[in-house]
Design a protein around this motif. Structure first.
Motif, mmCIF file in Angstrom:
data_model
loop_
_atom_site.group_PDB
_atom_site.id
_atom_site.type_symbol
_atom_site.label_atom_id
_atom_site.label_comp_id
_atom_site.label_asym_id
_atom_site.label_seq_id
_atom_site.Cartn_x
_atom_site.Cartn_y
_atom_site.Cartn_z
ATOM 1 N N ASP A 120 0.920 -1.170 0.172
ATOM 2 C CA ASP A 120 0.041 0.048 -0.099
ATOM 3 C C ASP A 120 0.873 1.217 0.027
ATOM 4 O O ASP A 120 0.523 2.202 -0.650
ATOM 5 C CB ASP A 120 -0.906 0.028 1.213
ATOM 6 N N ALA A 121 1.834 1.168 0.828
ATOM 7 C CA ALA A 121 2.743 2.344 0.606
ATOM 8 C C ALA A 121 3.444 2.643 -0.659
ATOM 9 O O ALA A 121 3.886 3.851 -1.128
ATOM 10 C CB ALA A 121 3.956 2.134 1.845
ATOM 11 N N GLN A 122 3.570 1.656 -1.431
ATOM 12 C CA GLN A 122 4.199 1.843 -2.772
ATOM 13 C C GLN A 122 3.259 2.640 -3.694
ATOM 14 O O GLN A 122 3.624 3.179 -4.834
ATOM 15 C CB GLN A 122 4.674 0.575 -3.390
ATOM 16 N N LYS A 123 2.086 2.849 -3.235
ATOM 17 C CA LYS A 123 1.095 3.299 -4.142
ATOM 18 C C LYS A 123 0.677 4.737 -3.595
ATOM 19 O O LYS A 123 0.116 5.599 -4.312
ATOM 20 C CB LYS A 123 -0.229 2.769 -4.019
ATOM 21 N N VAL A 124 1.589 5.393 -2.551
ATOM 22 C CA VAL A 124 1.290 6.628 -2.083
ATOM 23 C C VAL A 124 2.212 7.564 -2.694
ATOM 24 O O VAL A 124 3.520 7.096 -2.558
ATOM 25 C CB VAL A 124 1.308 6.678 -0.723
ATOM 26 N N MET A 125 2.071 8.825 -2.964
ATOM 27 C CA MET A 125 2.659 9.586 -3.679
ATOM 28 C C MET A 125 3.052 10.960 -2.772
ATOM 29 O O MET A 125 1.878 11.239 -2.028
ATOM 30 C CB MET A 125 2.136 10.286 -4.934
ATOM 31 N N PHE A 126 4.126 11.436 -2.447
ATOM 32 C CA PHE A 126 4.272 12.447 -1.434
ATOM 33 C C PHE A 126 4.778 13.611 -2.179
ATOM 34 O O PHE A 126 5.430 13.543 -3.272
ATOM 35 C CB PHE A 126 5.542 12.067 -0.395
ATOM 36 N N LYS A 127 4.588 14.846 -1.830
ATOM 37 C CA LYS A 127 4.998 16.053 -2.256
ATOM 38 C C LYS A 127 5.512 17.086 -1.215
ATOM 39 O O LYS A 127 4.878 17.178 -0.167
ATOM 40 C CB LYS A 127 3.832 16.814 -3.332
ATOM 41 N N GLU A 128 6.142 17.917 -1.536
ATOM 42 C CA GLU A 128 6.775 19.023 -0.571
ATOM 43 C C GLU A 128 5.592 20.070 -0.382
ATOM 44 O O GLU A 128 4.816 20.304 -1.391
ATOM 45 C CB GLU A 128 7.890 19.781 -1.084
ATOM 46 N N PRO A 129 5.362 20.452 0.817
ATOM 47 C CA PRO A 129 4.318 21.386 1.049
ATOM 48 C C PRO A 129 4.393 22.914 0.202
ATOM 49 O O PRO A 129 5.764 23.466 0.036
ATOM 50 C CB PRO A 129 4.594 21.772 2.446
ATOM 51 N N THR A 130 3.697 23.291 -0.324
ATOM 52 C CA THR A 130 3.680 24.792 -1.313
ATOM 53 C C THR A 130 2.574 25.486 -0.815
ATOM 54 O O THR A 130 1.757 26.095 -1.346
ATOM 55 C CB THR A 130 3.319 24.301 -2.711
ATOM 56 N N ILE A 131 2.840 25.849 0.655
ATOM 57 C CA ILE A 131 1.819 26.707 1.255
ATOM 58 C C ILE A 131 2.183 28.255 0.968
ATOM 59 O O ILE A 131 3.512 28.462 1.264
ATOM 60 C CB ILE A 131 1.569 26.481 2.670
ATOM 61 N N PRO A 132 1.452 29.141 0.497
ATOM 62 C CA PRO A 132 1.899 30.474 0.475
ATOM 63 C C PRO A 132 2.515 31.063 1.719
ATOM 64 O O PRO A 132 2.006 30.854 2.694
ATOM 65 C CB PRO A 132 0.538 31.246 -0.327
ATOM 66 N N LYS A 133 3.377 31.898 1.454
ATOM 67 C CA LYS A 133 4.062 32.658 2.777
ATOM 68 C C LYS A 133 2.897 33.481 3.568
ATOM 69 O O LYS A 133 3.130 33.717 4.910
ATOM 70 C CB LYS A 133 5.055 33.679 2.283
ATOM 71 N N VAL A 135 -0.100 32.745 3.913
ATOM 72 C CA VAL A 135 -0.913 31.597 4.805
ATOM 73 C C VAL A 135 -0.031 31.116 5.870
ATOM 74 O O VAL A 135 -0.510 31.161 7.014
ATOM 75 C CB VAL A 135 -1.244 30.638 4.007
ATOM 76 N N ARG A 136 1.199 31.022 5.885
ATOM 77 C CA ARG A 136 1.932 30.567 6.695
ATOM 78 C C ARG A 136 2.143 31.499 7.814
ATOM 79 O O ARG A 136 2.061 31.151 9.066
ATOM 80 C CB ARG A 136 3.526 29.965 6.447
#
Length: 255
Positions: A120-133, A135-136
């Protein structure tokens, strides 16, 4: 019916087992028998048949299978012997084998679960957070009512008065008449800055203890007001476990 070729060329492929316990567990499941009541005679016969077949196809059969075969034959012989009439109940010869099978089955099920999770883990994709400044950097407005939900101003006032009374009790009636050099009293902004620095190194400290460490009435009052201001902006929180207990100040400032 065999078409073409010599029937002697027919190859039989045996199921591969990870060990003798794996083979025994397979035989129990195949025969649909209770693991706590193993029909040792029947299972031993089937196990020996499989071992004989393994010897025919692979002379380098591992010793573990042969050791288990000897163990099964030993259990079989002990169960076939007539039981002696004694007051003490004899231990079932199969008990130790049953315990090993139960432990093996548990670990085998756990390995299947871990394998499924890996798939199941092989089917999961991860991406780096792209939250606008913007919003942070957003800070949720502080709700003073919610912040003070578990404490009352009356309780703060009672502690304040208690500290002031203790300070008055410590005054020496004779020395209090001596002249003294007054230093410039600290301002509210300076006291707030001091408390912010103190809270960064003391995540949780006593409200009463903080006031008692002040050197004058003015410092007590300014410190008290600074605490209220820092609560208002959400940099500290106040908690009290039980009524009449000491109040503790908890820092909300990142170190």
């Amino acid at each position: 019916m065999i078409f073409g070729g010599n029937w002697m060329d027919l190859k039989v492929k045996l199921q591969v087992f990870e060990g003798p316990l794996d083979l025994l567990l397979h035989l129990l499941e195949k025969n649909k028998v209770n693991i706590y009541d193993i029909p040792i005679v029947e299972i031993t016969s089937q196990y020996m048949e499989y071992i004989s077949e393994m010897k025919r196809h692979d002379l380098n059969i591992v010793s573990e299978f042969l050791v288990m075969a000897a163990t099964l034959l030993d259990i079989k012989s002990r169960m076939l012997l007539p039981k002696e009439e004694t007051e003490e109940e004899e231990e079932d010869p199969r008990a130790e084998l049953v315990q090993k099978l139960l432990e093996y089955k548990m670990y085998k099920c756990m390995s299947y679960e871990l394998k499924d999770r890996q798939i199941d883990a092989q089917k999961v994709m991860f991406k780096e957070p792209t939250i606008p400044k913007e919003v942070r950097q957003y800070e949720e407005p502080v709700d003073l009512q919610e912040l003070m939900a578990d404490i009352s101003l009356k309780r703060l006032n009672d502690i304040f008065k208690s500290v002031m009374r203790k300070r008055e009790d410590k005054i020496d009636p004779i020395r209090s008449r001596f002249g003294r050099i007054e230093k410039e009293e600290v301002s509210l902004e300076e006291r707030m800055g001091y408390l912010e620095q103190y809270a960064m190194t003391h995540p949780r400290f006593s409200f009463r203890g903080l006031l008692e460490r002040q050197s004058s009435k003015m410092e007590v009052i300014v410190t008290f007001l600074s605490i209220l201001e820092l609560m208002k902006v959400g940099k500290i929180q106040i908690s009290q476990e039980h009524i009449f207990d000491d109040i503790f100040i908890e820092s909300q400032i990142a170190a």
